[in-house]
Design an enzyme around this catalytic site. Sequence first.
Site, PDB file in Angstrom:
ATOM      1  N   ASP A  89       0.792  -1.066  -0.098  1.00  9.94           N
ATOM      2  CA  ASP A  89       0.200   0.087  -0.096  1.00  9.94           C
ATOM      3  C   ASP A  89       0.662   1.234   0.002  1.00  9.94           C
ATOM      4  OD1 ASP A  89      -2.242  -1.411   0.375  1.00  9.94           O
ATOM      5  OD2 ASP A  89      -2.473  -1.040   2.411  1.00  9.94           O
ATOM      6  N   ASP A  93      -5.011  -3.767   4.909  1.00 13.35           N
ATOM      7  CA  ASP A  93      -5.337  -3.231   6.166  1.00 13.35           C
ATOM      8  C   ASP A  93      -6.918  -3.552   6.186  1.00 13.35           C
ATOM      9  OD1 ASP A  93      -6.261  -1.288   4.663  1.00 13.35           O
ATOM     10  OD2 ASP A  93      -4.879   0.214   5.227  1.00 13.35           O
ATOM     11  N   ASP A 136      -9.452  -6.644   2.290  1.00 10.93           N
ATOM     12  CA  ASP A 136      -8.140  -7.163   1.978  1.00 10.93           C
ATOM     13  C   ASP A 136      -8.107  -8.677   2.317  1.00 10.93           C
ATOM     14  OD1 ASP A 136      -7.462  -4.940   0.718  1.00 10.93           O
ATOM     15  OD2 ASP A 136      -6.660  -3.934   2.598  1.00 10.93           O
TER      16      ASP A 136
HETATM   17  P1  ATP Z   1      -3.530   3.158   0.125  1.00 10.70           P
HETATM   18  O1  ATP Z   1      -4.329   1.951  -0.580  1.00 10.70           O
HETATM   19  O2  ATP Z   1      -2.121   3.107  -0.555  1.00 10.70           O
HETATM   20  O3  ATP Z   1      -3.648   2.955   1.487  1.00 10.70           O
HETATM   21  P2  ATP Z   1      -5.189   5.270   0.080  1.00 10.70           P
HETATM   22  O4  ATP Z   1      -5.246   5.304   1.618  1.00 10.70           O
HETATM   23  O5  ATP Z   1      -4.814   6.525  -0.596  1.00 10.70           O
HETATM   24  O6  ATP Z   1      -4.194   4.558  -0.512  1.00 10.70           O
HETATM   25  P3  ATP Z   1      -8.021   4.818   0.234  1.00 10.70           P
HETATM   26  O7  ATP Z   1      -8.084   5.083   1.601  1.00 10.70           O
HETATM   27  O8  ATP Z   1      -8.758   3.823  -0.434  1.00 10.70           O
HETATM   28  O9  ATP Z   1      -6.474   4.756  -0.612  1.00 10.70           O
HETATM   29  O10 ATP Z   1      -8.297   6.372  -0.546  1.00 10.70           O
HETATM   30  C1  ATP Z   1      -8.860   6.266  -1.920  1.00 10.70           C
HETATM   31  C2  ATP Z   1      -9.280   7.833  -2.219  1.00 10.70           C
HETATM   32  O11 ATP Z   1     -10.259   7.992  -1.381  1.00 10.70           O
HETATM   33  C3  ATP Z   1      -8.187   8.883  -1.733  1.00 10.70           C
HETATM   34  O12 ATP Z   1      -7.445   8.948  -3.122  1.00 10.70           O
HETATM   35  C4  ATP Z   1      -8.909  10.064  -1.433  1.00 10.70           C
HETATM   36  O13 ATP Z   1      -9.427  10.695  -2.455  1.00 10.70           O
HETATM   37  C5  ATP Z   1     -10.519   9.277  -0.881  1.00 10.70           C
HETATM   38  N1  ATP Z   1     -10.392   9.391   0.553  1.00 10.70           N
HETATM   39  C6  ATP Z   1      -9.252   9.102   1.421  1.00 10.70           C
HETATM   40  N2  ATP Z   1      -9.896   9.184   2.668  1.00 10.70           N
HETATM   41  C7  ATP Z   1     -10.852   9.672   2.648  1.00 10.70           C
HETATM   42  C8  ATP Z   1     -11.949  10.104   3.699  1.00 10.70           C
HETATM   43  N3  ATP Z   1     -11.594   9.902   5.118  1.00 10.70           N
HETATM   44  N4  ATP Z   1     -13.047  10.638   3.413  1.00 10.70           N
HETATM   45  C9  ATP Z   1     -13.189  10.775   2.011  1.00 10.70           C
HETATM   46  N5  ATP Z   1     -12.543  10.420   1.017  1.00 10.70           N
HETATM   47  C10 ATP Z   1     -11.351   9.858   1.472  1.00 10.70           C
END
Ligand code: ATP
Length: 907
Positions: free
Chosen positions: A335, A639, A643
């Site tokens: 990730d 996480d 997954d």
């Molecule tokens: P990884 O998979 O590498 O941990 P990540 O944490 O960016 O990546 P996600 O958490 O699935 O992946 O987030 C995907 C997208 O969702 C982000 O790019 C963002 O635009 C949006 N996002 C993330 N957190 C929030 C939140 N708390 N509220 C609303 N949108 C969010």
Amino acid sequence: MKDRPLPPHTPAWHTLSPGEVEQTLHSGSGGLSTEEVARRLEEHGPNRLAPPKRRGPLLRLLLQFHNILLYVILGAAVIAALLGHWVDFGVLLAAAVINAIIGFIQEGKAEAALDAIRAMLSPHATVIRDGRRREIDAAELVPGDRVVLGSGDRVPADLRLVASRELRVEEAALTGESLPVEKSCGEAAKDAPLGDRFGMAYSGTLVVYGQATGIVVATGATTELGKINQMLKGIENLATPLLRQVDQFGRLLALAILGVSALTFVFGTLWRGHPAAEMFMMVVALAAAAIPEGLPAIMTVTLALGVQRMAQRNAIIRRLPAVETLGSVTVICSDKTGTLTRNEMTVQRVVCAEQVFTVGGAGYQPQGDFSLDGRAVDVEHYPPLSLAIRAGVLCNDARLHEEDGQWQVGGDPTEGALLVLGAKAGFSQHLAEAAWPRRDSIPFESQHRFMATWHHDSDGASWIFVKGAPERILEMCATQMGQDGEQALDVDHWRRMATDTAARGLRLLALACRHSGPQGSDLAFDDMNEGFSLLALVGIIDPPREEAIAAVDDCHRAGINVKMITGDHAETARAIGAQLAIGVGRPAVTGAEIAVMDDATLRQVVRSVDVFARASPEHKLRLVQAMQDDGEVVAMTGDGVNDAPALKRADVGVAMGLKGTEAAKESADMVLADDNFASIAAAVREGRAVYDNLKKFILFMLPTNGGEALVVIAAILFELTLPLTPAQVLWINMVTSCTLGLALAFEPAERAIMARRPRPPGQALLSGFFVWRVLMVSLLMMTGALGLFLWEMNNGGSVETARTLAVNAVVMAEMFYLLNSRSILASVLNREGLTGNHYVLLAIALCIPLQLAFTYAPFMQGIFGSTDLSAGDWLKVLGAGLLVFVVAELEKWVIRRTPLAARVAHG
Ligand code: ATP
């Protein structure tokens, strides 16, 4: 609420309404107070199930004898007794008992190490106490506690739900039903079966979707799970493919030894006409010589020490075979957020319809200016900016607080960054929430990539705020907010700005609002389809971790490919990837693209692409499969609850210890205590080291047995007096495996360990090279021992002196060979090689008094038939040791110069 006793009889909780439960357990919306918790903990005890009954110490000791190698020794002891060889009988018996005791102690140590690691994985629970939400050890829960559940949580105690949003729970642990059950807060009939009590969430079951709050009604043994007394599956016992391979090898060896001994016996008595009793003692000596009694115990210790070392480096092993698999990993899929990056987010850019603002400041410190084209500006003059910041603060579940002068975020760091942005603009979360109270919300889940909240403003009018991935939010909007109010949406403008912001490596969020409420009484997904006005795009920086950059570099040098699989925007992922040297100059592939590829195309793609963006858990699963089909050994991080399939499928599933859900941790082979990519690289390094040490130990151990066996066989073949008695052989085995061999378990990883390519998986331990090395050193040992024995005998020395020389020659050769064994191919003729492992030096130092006692102590002479040696004799013994040392180093030198070296390094 203090000192009011709880009801003496347990009511049927599922039949009571949430209000009745709250009343009965005196638990209001702020939860219990700290004092009340302490009192109840005293009364009810910790929320823990009794651990499964372990085998008693006596049984464990007896089980140590349940080993075919020891059976052979015990059998030999019985026959020695029947023949009246009491000394041999005593020594054989002592060897068996000492071995069992050592095995018992070492197994105990290994188990204790694993227990300590199990404790590191103790489950947590989120509770509301004293009006505050906090994370506690699940063992500290008491009846009446208010527990907050989220998707991926293991329910920590029996709960009566008092609030629930689309909660779905998988109750297989309790009912055997693997389909998730939808939960609510409703009451059930008194005689409803467990599976139909929809208002209850039972300990040990798994939240697969949604959120809820529940009140603890039963803890520990009084929970339904406690009643059926079933422990959830923890770490498995000490059994790995390699240990099984060694066990099997032990069995084969025992059979071979028995076969050869029987043949020798027949050959000696029938053909050569030796008396059966004399021949029998020869055969016993042979069997005792060839059996590596210490093998199983030391292998176990090596493995346990490896697991302990990994835990010290924040990699907690849940399934032991992973230790070995780690050494052969060829691809690590990680990730991005928090693992490769620091997860300390700061908003740097806010893009509105008509302006692009830059935000100053770093970290969570709420200080920094808003500027436009390099000039500081007042947020209040820009209504779309101001509304966007308000939306970010309200559509938010995180908390910002100051502790010891340090600003900290509780909850999701992405949301924390929006709170800090708000604070920089003078919006206090507390005041904003008081003025615009929240009515309902849709929490963020990575599948749908947005979060929404419904509020009332000071006039009582409804607002819905939403934030999420720009593509997702754009779909909901028809208009955008400009300086003078709503305008038609300029999709191209936003797309361009999104790509521009992402290409700078910034994480993207879009913020939008709608000035009306939901259709029903709750906020539903159907309310989110249209009618929103886009406020702004927010660009958040989350810099790569320094140590991750170094670790990625390490992996590349170790022949391990690193791939980034993230939910983030493709451009952001590519930009951050480039900073980490992942997928530089190559395109990123998105989840939507993966979805339309067939398996064959995907297999092609995974060979050349290292960055996968906007990927969901199903894509992760397909990616793992594609790579495995391509022959890769894959470690994959994860996480969330979704997954779990990819983590199970991966060769090494790695869950995040801090932000990971219980569901992910339970599906993983390894848990990262610090969520840090560098810890995976460290674990791979340790995994390689453990495998190396096991190999080194076997390479060290077997030639002792081989050498001794050859000496005895030569004696039988050439009709010599036995150069080593059974008792002496057992003495050698004991000294070499218990003192010398054990030192190799502590061998640190070789410096160049990460400069090698990964070990091919499933490779047999006993390769051609192994057989060669064992044979060569066995022959050298035999040459030394038999040579000195014959020399002494031919010069008219006593058989006692000759035997004492032979025993000391073997042990001396082992002392030197222990130094050789510190590395399989590299030279040890340097400072690090000779002194790098203190345990090796200590073991050799311990061996010297033991051998002196064997040679000079009268009672030892009585038992083993040994006798005093002269200074000249010791020089000869030293020569035998040096012979092994020098030839072994020479052999390494030659092999290092042949193409064989690369193959040997892995096998
Ligand atoms: P990884 O998979 O590498 O941990 P990540 O944490 O960016 O990546 P996600 O958490 O699935 O992946 O987030 C995907 C997208 O969702 C982000 O790019 C963002 O635009 C949006 N996002 C993330 N957190 C929030 C939140 N708390 N509220 C609303 N949108 C969010």
